[in-house]
Write a protein that holds these residues in place. Structure first.
Motif, short mmCIF file in Angstrom:
data_model
loop_
_atom_site.label_atom_id
_atom_site.label_comp_id
_atom_site.label_asym_id
_atom_site.label_seq_id
_atom_site.Cartn_x
_atom_site.Cartn_y
_atom_site.Cartn_z
N TYR A 48 -11.24 3.96 -7.97
CA TYR A 48 -10.99 2.74 -7.19
C TYR A 48 -11.51 2.92 -5.76
N ALA A 64 -1.81 2.70 -9.25
CA ALA A 64 -3.01 1.87 -9.09
C ALA A 64 -3.21 0.92 -10.26
N PHE A 98 0.85 -1.20 0.00
CA PHE A 98 0.00 0.00 0.00
C PHE A 98 0.88 1.24 0.00
N GLN A 144 -2.05 -3.68 -9.49
CA GLN A 144 -3.50 -3.73 -9.41
C GLN A 144 -4.04 -4.24 -8.08
N ARG A 145 -3.19 -4.79 -7.23
CA ARG A 145 -3.65 -5.23 -5.91
C ARG A 145 -3.27 -4.22 -4.82
N SER A 146 -2.60 -3.16 -5.19
CA SER A 146 -2.14 -2.18 -4.20
C SER A 146 -3.32 -1.37 -3.65
N LYS A 147 -3.11 -0.83 -2.45
CA LYS A 147 -4.10 0.03 -1.82
C LYS A 147 -3.45 1.38 -1.49
N ARG A 185 -10.24 0.74 -2.86
CA ARG A 185 -8.80 0.63 -2.65
C ARG A 185 -8.21 1.85 -1.95
#
Length: 231
Positions: free
Chosen positions: A188, A134, A20, A138-141, A191
């Motif tokens: 998003y 982002a 993140f 694609q899995r980041s927050k 996210r």
């Protein structure tokens, strides 16, 4: 790589915890939040990286100069335990910012906190590349800490850390960061986590628990027993 070929996003696996980012406006409490999160046994964060800050495409001479020749970033890498030859080799080997992050952070964690399984990045100015971050990771927050703009502008004009004498420039540090994150939240919504700096100072454990719930990490008050947000 062939022109038009997609660069690998990262070396993450679906089983690995997603990273993140803590972008936003400088002088908004990002450092205090980073230092608090570093107390968590599973988390660690290096000094500011600025990998997503500049607009030059990854792999260009302009991008390499921005990252390699900046004296502040060289000092940050020294603190992180990453040598300049190692960083130069990472730049040469990696095909994207996402891959650079993955490899840099793996090396950083190995040297500074081997027990941690998850990295995060606190670079406020990475807000300018937040959409790229982002979409390429694609899995980041994202964790956005927002401070009262009057206090941010006053701090910038006093300039103990970052000095911005021009009032328009000082105001737009806050305005632009908030506008970009607003767009990121629309794109998003699941996210992005947002908290107020003033709430974090007043109720740090409450805010940390909410944040850790958002990123899927456990909370234990004893980890944050030494935390003092009112220094």
């Amino acid at each position: 790589k062939k022109a038009g070929a997609a660069a690998p996003e990262s070396e993450e696996t679906p089983e690995s915890p997603p990273p993140f980012f803590v972008p936003g406006c400088v002088r908004s409490g990002t450092t205090s939040l980073r230092d608090a999160l570093r107390m968590h046994p599973n988390l660690d964060c290096p000094e500011e990286t600025h990998f997503f800050r500049w607009g030059a495409p990854y792999g260009t001479a302009a991008m390499s100069r921005s990252l390699s020749n900046n004296a502040v970033l060289k000092k940050h890498r020294e603190i992180d335990g990453i040598t300049e030859p190692e960083f130069a080799e990472l730049l040469r080997q990696c095909g994207s910012r996402a891959e650079l992050y993955t490899r840099y952070m793996a090396l950083y964690l190995q040297r500074k906190k081997p027990g941690a399984k998850r990295w995060f990045d606190k670079t406020p100015q990475n807000v300018y590349g937040a959409l790229l971050a982002a979409s390429s990771m694609q899995r980041s927050k994202f964790v956005h800490i927002v401070r009262d703009p009057i206090n941010v502008v006053a701090s910038l004009r006093i300039g103990r850390i970052v000095k911005v004498e021009n009032l328009t420039g000082a105001c737009n540090y806050w305005n632009e960061a908030v506008q970009i994150v607003s767009g990121l939240k629309r794109a998003y919504p699941a996210r992005v986590f947002e908290l107020r700096y003033e709430d974090f100072v007043a109720q740090p454990e409450t805010q940390l628990k909410l944040l850790l719930d958002f990123i899927g990490e456990p909370f234990d008050a004893k980890w944050f027993a030494q935390l003092n947000t009112r220094q």
